[in-house]
Each structure stands twice: as structure tokens, then as C-alpha cells.
Design a protein around this motif. Structure first.
Motif, short mmCIF file in Angstrom:
data_model
loop_
_atom_site.label_atom_id
_atom_site.label_comp_id
_atom_site.label_asym_id
_atom_site.label_seq_id
_atom_site.Cartn_x
_atom_site.Cartn_y
_atom_site.Cartn_z
N PHE A 1 2.64 -21.39 23.98
CA PHE A 1 2.94 -22.49 23.05
C PHE A 1 1.70 -23.21 22.53
O PHE A 1 1.74 -23.81 21.47
CB PHE A 1 3.90 -23.49 23.71
CG PHE A 1 5.32 -23.04 23.68
CD1 PHE A 1 6.08 -23.19 22.54
CD2 PHE A 1 5.90 -22.42 24.77
CE1 PHE A 1 7.39 -22.77 22.48
CE2 PHE A 1 7.21 -21.99 24.74
CZ PHE A 1 7.98 -22.16 23.59
N ARG A 2 0.62 -23.25 23.27
CA ARG A 2 -0.68 -23.77 22.85
C ARG A 2 -0.56 -25.12 22.13
O ARG A 2 0.01 -26.05 22.67
CB ARG A 2 -1.39 -22.72 21.99
CG ARG A 2 -1.68 -21.42 22.74
CD ARG A 2 -2.24 -20.36 21.83
NE ARG A 2 -3.60 -20.68 21.43
CZ ARG A 2 -4.67 -20.32 22.11
NH1 ARG A 2 -4.56 -19.63 23.23
NH2 ARG A 2 -5.86 -20.63 21.68
N GLU A 3 -1.10 -25.21 20.88
CA GLU A 3 -1.22 -26.53 20.22
C GLU A 3 0.12 -27.12 19.81
O GLU A 3 0.21 -28.31 19.52
CB GLU A 3 -2.13 -26.43 18.98
CG GLU A 3 -1.57 -25.67 17.80
CD GLU A 3 -1.82 -24.17 17.92
OE1 GLU A 3 -1.36 -23.42 17.05
OE2 GLU A 3 -2.47 -23.75 18.89
N ARG A 4 1.19 -26.31 19.79
CA ARG A 4 2.50 -26.84 19.39
C ARG A 4 2.97 -27.95 20.33
O ARG A 4 3.69 -28.85 19.91
CB ARG A 4 3.52 -25.70 19.36
CG ARG A 4 3.47 -24.87 18.09
CD ARG A 4 4.30 -23.62 18.19
NE ARG A 4 3.61 -22.57 18.94
CZ ARG A 4 4.05 -21.33 19.06
NH1 ARG A 4 5.20 -20.97 18.52
NH2 ARG A 4 3.37 -20.44 19.74
N LEU A 5 2.57 -27.88 21.58
CA LEU A 5 2.95 -28.92 22.54
C LEU A 5 2.24 -30.24 22.26
O LEU A 5 2.72 -31.29 22.64
CB LEU A 5 2.62 -28.45 23.96
CG LEU A 5 3.47 -27.30 24.51
CD1 LEU A 5 2.86 -26.76 25.79
CD2 LEU A 5 4.89 -27.76 24.75
N ALA B 1 -4.57 -31.94 17.72
CA ALA B 1 -3.69 -30.82 18.10
C ALA B 1 -4.45 -29.50 18.11
O ALA B 1 -4.26 -28.66 19.02
CB ALA B 1 -2.52 -30.74 17.14
N ASP B 2 -5.33 -29.28 17.12
CA ASP B 2 -6.13 -28.05 17.10
C ASP B 2 -7.07 -27.98 18.31
O ASP B 2 -7.30 -26.91 18.87
CB ASP B 2 -6.94 -27.99 15.80
CG ASP B 2 -6.06 -27.72 14.59
OD1 ASP B 2 -4.92 -27.25 14.78
OD2 ASP B 2 -6.51 -27.99 13.45
N LYS C 1 -3.70 -33.73 13.36
CA LYS C 1 -3.90 -32.27 13.38
C LYS C 1 -5.20 -31.88 14.07
O LYS C 1 -5.26 -30.86 14.77
CB LYS C 1 -3.87 -31.72 11.96
CG LYS C 1 -3.89 -30.19 11.91
CD LYS C 1 -3.81 -29.67 10.49
CE LYS C 1 -3.72 -28.15 10.47
NZ LYS C 1 -4.85 -27.49 11.17
N TYR D 1 1.86 -31.88 19.57
CA TYR D 1 2.53 -32.77 18.61
C TYR D 1 3.57 -33.67 19.27
O TYR D 1 4.10 -34.58 18.64
CB TYR D 1 3.15 -31.95 17.48
CG TYR D 1 2.11 -31.39 16.53
CD1 TYR D 1 1.44 -32.22 15.64
CD2 TYR D 1 1.76 -30.04 16.56
CE1 TYR D 1 0.47 -31.72 14.77
CE2 TYR D 1 0.80 -29.53 15.71
CZ TYR D 1 0.15 -30.37 14.82
OH TYR D 1 -0.81 -29.88 13.98
N GLY E 1 -5.08 -26.87 21.23
CA GLY E 1 -4.86 -25.43 21.16
C GLY E 1 -6.07 -24.63 21.63
O GLY E 1 -5.94 -23.60 22.29
N SER F 1 -6.12 -24.63 25.40
CA SER F 1 -4.91 -24.14 26.08
C SER F 1 -5.13 -23.02 27.09
O SER F 1 -4.49 -23.03 28.15
CB SER F 1 -3.87 -23.71 25.04
OG SER F 1 -3.34 -24.83 24.40
#
Length: 490
Positions: free
Chosen positions: A354-358, A369-370, A366, A360, A373, A376
Motif C-alpha cells: 500500500f505504500r504512500e496510499r496509507l 505522502a510521497d 502530496k 493520506y 512512500g 515504505s
């Protein structure tokens, strides 16, 4: 005349099958005993940790600077204090767990009161850290505007420090006798209360940063009050005999065991604190701290599972040593470690995917979030290592090895992990990833050393040590009680 070889083979197969069934039954029985402690423990730790995560989410909607300041206070200051108090409270786990196994129930309440005395005195010594947070963070090289906000947060967080004492000790007392379901119910109520109150104060009424910390403090104290009522008002009649002046006697052995226990656990918890501090001195510090704090919070969620198994390992090992069963203690270690490792591996795959999606969930930025990721893969490896290491620490707590593990932690974390991290992060310029790789290497070495120590231990000897400890401490309490009873009235 020898028997039929075919018949012998059948008998061998039958006996082998019976052994397999016996092993399956033993694993099943041990798993039930483990989950009685681990399941409520995991849920309670999820709820308790969730209080901080919920607060962080609300603070993040107030502002980026407030989020960075909150991350500093709770990842550095509160973790520092939490490490000392939680570590010192694990001494109670050793004493109560072994006393319960040995059926010396009457001393458990006295141990609890002695632990309160030692921990409250420690908390007053730590109080200046909350009062002088701003200059301390500036001295450590943190951004002055972030340190200013952090100073406000720390002052409002003082009641939380004292809440930790009641929470850690009462939970340990109840877990040692497998009466921790009540803790889970109280924790569930607390987190629901916290969400509602935080929404009302921060979002609806827009009362700002102090209101978020006040909601957090109340969320910590509500279950504490419930636990105190449960312990002192008749639900623990065998192990709680009321407040006693015995609590003020023989404090020095408790202090020594608490200090070694505190050194063991706080050295582990401070490890991530140093990671955050080193990140605070790097380029684009605000984004790096926000991203790292999100990763550490995700890691912290998984850590709550491992801490539940740590509690289970400490209770099971302490109970079995107190009963005098070395084989049962060893078997409980194997079952607990393998169960925790299996769950950790599944979570390792989940977070790697799931990496950077978590990210948010915690931020709408952004860039942050990057950065999450990018970190991760290291987060996933950390989760896998954390599925074993805390369980082995729980074994150490149950057996009373806190001072030995403290030395192991110093060597693995501070002689190996941090120097490697500084070289990778600052000399080779891998930034936060390099620091984290070094820290993970230290954790790996520590896990390896604890595994070897646990494997090489003479558990029959540990039974004798536990028996001697319980006998010595119970005699102290009994002799004091007899003196009190036999003293003639004036």
C-alpha cells in the motif's frame, strides 16, 4: 521370538500419531492461555495508541507546524518519559507474574503499591522536562518556531505523564492474573469518547491546539479511574487486600529492579526518538519529520500487536517459572514467538503493497505522502523485525533479565545501530533512509542476540531463581505482617 515387523511398524506409526496429536493439543492449550492475555492486551494497546493517532489527525488539520510540533513532543519527549515509566513498571510484571504462578496472591497488591510510590517519585523528577521543553528542543537544534509550539503542547500534556503511571501498573497487575478483559472494555469506551470530544472541541468549536491535548488527557484518565475501581473495590479480592504501610517498606529492591527494567525498555523506545532528532537537523526538516512521524505511527500500530504478545510472553513465562515448570515456560516462548512472527509477516506484505496510499489518512500534503512512500520498504522491514524483538523482551521481563537486556540494548542500538545510521545518513548522504537503515541493523543484531540468549538459557536454573525471589519477597511481607500482629497494644 521377535514380533511381526509389520506390527512393529504399525505400533510406531500409532505412537508417532499420538505424539503429533499431543503436540497439537499442547499448542492449542498454550495458544488459548496466550490469547487470554494477548487479545485484550492488543486491543487495549490499539485503543491507547489510537488516542495519540486520533489527536495527531486532528492536530494535522489545525496546521503543518502544529503537526510537526506534536510529532516532536510525542515522539521525543513523551516517548522518552513513557520509556522510563513503562520500563520501570515492567518490574511489577516480573514480581506479580511470578507471585501469581507461585500462588503468593497476598503480596501482589503490596507490589502494586510499591510500584506506585517509585513511579510517582520518578514522574516528579521528570516534570521539568515538560516545563522547559522549548529551550530543550532549541538546544537540540530544532526549528525555533516548531519548538515554540512544542512548548505549549508539553505543558498541556503534564497530566498525561501521571496517567501513564496508573495505566501501566494497573494493566500489569491485572494481566498477571489474566483479568484484563475489563481493560479492553474501558479502552474501547475511551477511544470513542476521545473521537467525539476531539471533534467537538477542535472541529466544531474550533478551540485550537490546547483543546486537542485536553481531550487526549481525559481519554487517558477515564479508563484509569475504571481500572482503579476494579482493582480496589472487590473484583480482585485475592490479590488486593487494601492499602498497606508495607508498601513503604523494602522499597530499595523494587527501586533496583525498576531501574534495570526502565533502562532495558527505555533504551529501546529512545531508539526511534533519536531517529526523529537526527531527522530534525536535515534538509526540508518539516516534510521529513511529518513523513517519518507518519511512518513511525504506522509502525506503532503494528507495534501494539507485538506489545500485546510481549505482555503475553512476560505473563506466561513468569507464571510458569513461578509454578516451577521450566518446560512449560520454554514451550510458551516458542508458541508466542511463532504466532507473532506469522502476523508480522502478513503485515510486512500488506504495508509493502500500500505504500504512500496509507499516508493520506494522516495528511493531505502530496509531498509528505510521497516521502512516506519512499520510506515504505524500510517501514515494512521494521514491522517484520518488531514482530519478534518485543516478544523476546517480554520473555526477559517474565524471567527478570532486565539488567542483562539493558546491556544488550546499549551495545546493539547505541554502539552499532546509531553510528551506522549516522554514517549512512550524513556521510554517505542517504538522509533519513540511511539513518533508518542503520537503526534497523541495530534492531536486527539485538534480535539475534536475544534469540541466542533465550535459546542458551538453562530454564531449570531460572525456575530456582524465580522460586528464591518469590520466597524471599513473600517472607519480607509475612514477617512484617507478623510483627504488626504480634506487637502488643499500649
Amino acid at each position: 521370538m521377535e514380533g511381526d515387523p509389520k506390527q512393529k511398524l504399525l505400533i510406531t506409526k500409532e505412537s508417532s500419531s499420538e505424539e503429533e496429536l499431543t503436540l497439537v493439543k499442547r499448542v492449542w492449550e498454550e495458544s488459548k492461555l496466550m490469547w487470554v492475555v494477548a487479545a485484550p492486551g492488543i486491543f487495549t494497546r490499539f485503543s491507547t495508541f489510537g488516542i495519540n493517532v486520533i489527536t495527531q489527525a486532528f492536530v494535522g488539520h489545525i496546521g503543518s507546524r502544529e503537526l510537526a510540533a506534536f510529532a516532536l513532543v510525542y515522539t521525543v519527549l513523551v516517548r522518552f518519559v513513557n520509556g522510563i515509566l513503562l520500563g520501570m513498571a515492567t518490574a511489577l510484571s516480573t514480581l506479580c507474574g511470578q507471585a501469581f504462578g507461585a500462588k503468593e496472591y497476598g503480596m501482589m497488591g503490596v507490589y502494586l503499591q510499591r510500584s506506585w510510590i517509585v513511579l510517582f517519585l520518578t514522574a516528579f523528577i521528570l516534570l521539568p522536562l515538560f516545563i522547559f521543553t522549548r529551550p530543550i528542543f532549541i538546544l537540540l537544534g530544532q526549528d525555533e518556531s516548531i519548538a515554540e509550539v512544542a512548548g505549549t503542547i508539553s505543558l498541556w500534556s503534564i497530566p498525561i505523564m501521571f496517567a501513564f503511571i496508573v495505566s501501566f501498573t494497573c494493566q500489569t497487575f491485572l494481566q498477571s492474573q489474566s483479568k484484563n478483559v475489563i481493560i479492553a472494555f474501558l479502552a474501547a469506551f475511551s477511544i470513542i469518547f476521545h473521537v467525539c470530544l476531539s471533534w467537538l472541541l477542535v472541529i466544531k468549536l474550533n478551540l485550537g491546539l490546547p483543546s486537542a491535548i485536553v481531550a487526549t488527557s481525559l481519554a487517558y484518565w477515564i479508563p484509569n479511574i475504571g481500572q482503579l475501581i476494579f482493582v480496589t473495590c472487590g473484583w480482585c479480592h485475592e490479590t488486593w487486600k487494601g492499602f498497606s504501610f508495607l508498601a513503604f517498606r523494602e522499597l530499595w529492591p523494587v527501586v533496583k529492579l525498576s531501574l534495570s527494567a526502565g533502562a532495558m525498555l527505555c533504551l529501546e523506545l529512545w531508539y526511534n526518538t533519536i531517529l526523529v532528532l537526527l531527522t530534525g537537523n536535515m534538509k526540508n526538516a518539516e516534510v521529513e519529520i511529518d513523513a517519518l512521524s507518519i511512518c513511525l505511527n504506522i509502525n506503532g500500530w503494528e507495534m501494539m500487536i507485538s506489545l500485546g504478545f510481549m505482555a503475553a510472553a512476560s505473563v506466561r513465562v513468569a507464571n510458569e517459572l513461578g509454578k516451577g515448570s521450566a518446560k512449560a515456560a520454554k514451550f510458551s516462548i516458542v508458541v508466542t514467538v511463532l504466532t507473532s512472527l506469522t502476523i508480522g509477516f502478513l503485515l510486512f506484505l500488506f504495508f509493502l503493497f500500500f505504500r504512500e496510499r496509507l499516508a493520506y489518512i494522516f495528511t493531505s500534503n502530496k509531498e509528505v505522502a510521497d516521502a512516506v512512500g519512499d520510506l515504505s520498504p524500510l517501514l515494512s522491514i521494521s514491522i517484520l523485525l518488531n514482530s519478534v524483538q518485543p516478544v523476546l523482551s517480554g520473555v526477559a521481563i517474565g524471567a527478570g533479565w532486565q539488567s542483562i537486556v539493558a546491556y544488550v540494548n546499549i551495545g546493539c542500538y547505541y554502539v552499532v545501530g546509531i553510528p551506522v545510521g549516522i554514517v549512512l545518513g550524513k556521510v554517505i548522504d542517504l538522509q533519513v533512509k540511511g539513518i533508518w537503515i542503520g537503526m534497523l541493523f541495530g534492531t536486527f543484531v539485538q534480535t539475534l542476540v536475544l534469540t541466542i540468549i533465550t535459546y542458551k538459557t538453562n530454564w531449570d536454573e531460572q525456575v530456582n531463581i524465580a522460586r528464591n525471589r518469590v520466597n524471599r519477597w513473600s517472607k519480607m511481607g509475612n514477617s512484617d505482617q507478623e510483627t504488626k500482629i504480634n506487637t502488643p497494644d499500649d
